[in-house]
Design a protein around this motif. Structure first.
Motif, PDB file in Angstrom:
ATOM      1  N   HIS A 129       6.763  -0.568  -1.709  1.00 10.02           N
ATOM      2  CA  HIS A 129       5.339  -0.609  -1.357  1.00 10.02           C
ATOM      3  C   HIS A 129       4.926  -2.080  -1.184  1.00 10.02           C
ATOM      4  O   HIS A 129       5.230  -2.911  -2.043  1.00 10.02           O
ATOM      5  N   TYR A 130       4.214  -2.361  -0.098  1.00  7.77           N
ATOM      6  CA  TYR A 130       3.632  -3.687   0.085  1.00  7.77           C
ATOM      7  C   TYR A 130       2.304  -3.515   0.819  1.00  7.77           C
ATOM      8  O   TYR A 130       2.221  -2.815   1.838  1.00  7.77           O
ATOM      9  N   HIS A 131       1.259  -4.148   0.280  1.00 10.49           N
ATOM     10  CA  HIS A 131      -0.068  -4.045   0.872  1.00 10.49           C
ATOM     11  C   HIS A 131      -0.717  -5.423   0.946  1.00 10.49           C
ATOM     12  O   HIS A 131      -0.399  -6.323   0.165  1.00 10.49           O
ATOM     13  N   ASP A 132      -1.656  -5.549   1.852  1.00 13.80           N
ATOM     14  CA  ASP A 132      -2.505  -6.734   1.902  1.00 13.80           C
ATOM     15  C   ASP A 132      -3.837  -6.310   2.509  1.00 13.80           C
ATOM     16  O   ASP A 132      -3.874  -5.554   3.493  1.00 13.80           O
ATOM     17  N   ALA A 133      -4.919  -6.797   1.912  1.00 15.01           N
ATOM     18  CA  ALA A 133      -6.256  -6.428   2.379  1.00 15.01           C
ATOM     19  C   ALA A 133      -7.160  -7.639   2.230  1.00 15.01           C
ATOM     20  O   ALA A 133      -7.179  -8.274   1.173  1.00 15.01           O
ATOM     21  N   GLY A 134      -7.906  -7.953   3.300  1.00 15.23           N
ATOM     22  CA  GLY A 134      -8.716  -9.157   3.204  1.00 15.23           C
ATOM     23  C   GLY A 134      -9.856  -9.212   4.197  1.00 15.23           C
ATOM     24  O   GLY A 134      -9.990  -8.383   5.107  1.00 15.23           O
ATOM     25  N   VAL A 135     -10.678 -10.229   3.991  1.00 13.67           N
ATOM     26  CA  VAL A 135     -11.764 -10.576   4.906  1.00 13.67           C
ATOM     27  C   VAL A 135     -11.338 -11.841   5.637  1.00 13.67           C
ATOM     28  O   VAL A 135     -10.992 -12.839   4.997  1.00 13.67           O
ATOM     29  N   ILE A 136     -11.351 -11.802   6.975  1.00 17.79           N
ATOM     30  CA  ILE A 136     -10.875 -12.921   7.782  1.00 17.79           C
ATOM     31  C   ILE A 136     -12.069 -13.559   8.491  1.00 17.79           C
ATOM     32  O   ILE A 136     -12.904 -12.852   9.076  1.00 17.79           O
ATOM     33  N   PHE A 137     -12.114 -14.878   8.470  1.00 13.19           N
ATOM     34  CA  PHE A 137     -13.251 -15.629   8.992  1.00 13.19           C
ATOM     35  C   PHE A 137     -12.837 -16.421  10.241  1.00 13.19           C
ATOM     36  O   PHE A 137     -12.321 -17.538  10.132  1.00 13.19           O
ATOM     37  N   ALA A 160       9.858  -8.642   2.073  1.00 11.78           N
ATOM     38  CA  ALA A 160       9.843  -9.533   3.234  1.00 11.78           C
ATOM     39  C   ALA A 160       9.714  -8.753   4.535  1.00 11.78           C
ATOM     40  O   ALA A 160       8.976  -9.154   5.447  1.00 11.78           O
ATOM     41  N   GLU A 161      10.447  -7.634   4.626  1.00 14.50           N
ATOM     42  CA  GLU A 161      10.387  -6.814   5.837  1.00 14.50           C
ATOM     43  C   GLU A 161       8.984  -6.242   6.025  1.00 14.50           C
ATOM     44  O   GLU A 161       8.427  -6.262   7.127  1.00 14.50           O
ATOM     45  N   ALA A 162       8.401  -5.735   4.943  1.00 15.87           N
ATOM     46  CA  ALA A 162       7.056  -5.165   5.032  1.00 15.87           C
ATOM     47  C   ALA A 162       6.025  -6.227   5.374  1.00 15.87           C
ATOM     48  O   ALA A 162       5.130  -6.010   6.197  1.00 15.87           O
ATOM     49  N   ALA A 163       6.145  -7.398   4.740  1.00 17.29           N
ATOM     50  CA  ALA A 163       5.186  -8.473   4.988  1.00 17.29           C
ATOM     51  C   ALA A 163       5.246  -8.933   6.443  1.00 17.29           C
ATOM     52  O   ALA A 163       4.209  -9.288   7.029  1.00 17.29           O
ATOM     53  N   THR A 164       6.427  -8.911   7.035  1.00 16.83           N
ATOM     54  CA  THR A 164       6.567  -9.297   8.443  1.00 16.83           C
ATOM     55  C   THR A 164       5.783  -8.347   9.341  1.00 16.83           C
ATOM     56  O   THR A 164       5.127  -8.779  10.304  1.00 16.83           O
ATOM     57  N   VAL A 165       5.830  -7.053   9.024  1.00 17.69           N
ATOM     58  CA  VAL A 165       5.082  -6.075   9.813  1.00 17.69           C
ATOM     59  C   VAL A 165       3.579  -6.250   9.604  1.00 17.69           C
ATOM     60  O   VAL A 165       2.787  -6.168  10.556  1.00 17.69           O
ATOM     61  N   VAL A 166       3.170  -6.512   8.371  1.00 17.61           N
ATOM     62  CA  VAL A 166       1.745  -6.743   8.097  1.00 17.61           C
ATOM     63  C   VAL A 166       1.258  -7.970   8.856  1.00 17.61           C
ATOM     64  O   VAL A 166       0.162  -7.972   9.434  1.00 17.61           O
ATOM     65  N   ALA A 167       2.073  -9.019   8.889  1.00 14.02           N
ATOM     66  CA  ALA A 167       1.711 -10.221   9.642  1.00 14.02           C
ATOM     67  C   ALA A 167       1.601  -9.920  11.136  1.00 14.02           C
ATOM     68  O   ALA A 167       0.722 -10.455  11.830  1.00 14.02           O
ATOM     69  N   GLU A 168       2.487  -9.062  11.646  1.00 12.96           N
ATOM     70  CA  GLU A 168       2.428  -8.677  13.060  1.00 12.96           C
ATOM     71  C   GLU A 168       1.132  -7.932  13.361  1.00 12.96           C
ATOM     72  O   GLU A 168       0.485  -8.169  14.399  1.00 12.96           O
ATOM     73  N   ILE A 169       0.741  -7.040  12.461  1.00 14.58           N
ATOM     74  CA  ILE A 169      -0.523  -6.320  12.626  1.00 14.58           C
ATOM     75  C   ILE A 169      -1.695  -7.295  12.602  1.00 14.58           C
ATOM     76  O   ILE A 169      -2.622  -7.223  13.420  1.00 14.58           O
TER      77      ILE A 169
END
Length: 263
Positions: A211-219, A241-250
């Motif tokens: 499981h890897y998640h990230d949620a934020g407010v971007i300015f 690392a694999e999950a974070a790469t996909v989150v970064a792509e999104i």
């Protein structure tokens, strides 16, 4: 289907793992959600709910909290301790037996994702009150039952869970002081990695095995430009690392669609 929704759907279709996305542009009102109501283990994103509740309940941030590493399992009341080896923040363990301001614990809970600080704050707030704050905001699916590393509770299926939709709702309700803390988050391999260097992102990651998640407010830049909210939750990737790469792509895809295309 908007161009952003189409682009995100293509990313999700390229992976067999579970990926949930909730996006809300506070400038235009555009909202895109894909699998955003699917409930997943919250990991450390439940700390968003704890942070918000501390402000919504008007707790005194200067009140002293005794630092102890003894907690009662919600499964049977037995005592357990947080393992320092599984914690990304060693500092709270240097404070055992001392008193620390609640606001300092909130900072460590977010910026270094301290598990010990989280459990101390939840003991002060109580999980039921944290969940009530979520319900008052319309975040009806998030479950905040306990702190972290309560293994007996986990064995009984008593886990904290969340949806990307609910995490986005919590972020939209964060007061400026909480946004400042989230802006100092030190783990930036997810959403921030997909943004232009220097872009402010007030966010919270969370990860446990698969499981890897990230949620934020971007300015985005510009004094008149309001921020946007992005929450991404994943399950099934073999490595963080694999999950974070996909989150970064999104994250990169959202930025290009929302910010670059508007220039």
């Amino acid at each position: 289907m908007s161009s952003l929704e189409h682009a995100l759907a293509l990313i999700l279709a390229a992976h067999s793992q579970t990926i949930a996305v909730s996006f809300h542009d506070l400038q235009t009102g555009e909202r895109v959600e894909l699998h955003a109501r699917e409930s997943l283990h919250a990991a450390s994103t439940m700390k968003l709910a704890v942070l918000l509740a501390a402000y919504r309940l008007n707790l005194r941030l200067d009140q002293a909290v005794r630092v102890e590493n003894r907690f009662a399992s919600i499964a049977d009341g037995s005592v357990f301790a947080v393992d320092p080896k599984d914690d990304d923040d060693p500092w709270p363990y240097t404070q055992l037996g001392k008193e620390v301001p609640l606001g300092v614990l909130l900072e460590h809970m977010i910026v270094r994702s301290s598990n010990l600080a989280t459990n101390l704050v939840i003991r002060k707030l109580q999980a039921a009150q944290v969940e009530r704050v979520c319900r008052d905001l319309g975040a009806n699916d998030i479950r905040v039952l306990r702190g972290v590393e309560d293994l007996k509770a986990h064995e009984k299926g008593l886990d904290n869970t969340a949806t990307a939709h609910d995490l986005a709702l919590l972020l939209e309700a964060m007061p400026p002081a909480a946004i400042e803390i989230l802006s100092r988050q030190e783990f930036n391999e997810g959403i921030p990695a997909g943004l232009p260097k220097g872009t402010r992102a007030a966010h919270k990651t969370g990860d446990i095995p698969r499981h890897y998640h990230d949620a934020g407010v971007i300015f985005p830049p510009g004094p008149a430009r309001r921020p946007y909210v992005l929450a991404v939750m994943t399950r099934g990737f073999e490595s963080k690392a694999e999950a974070a790469t996909v989150v970064a792509e999104i994250s990169r895809t959202v930025w290009r669609s929302v910010v670059d295309s508007a220039r």
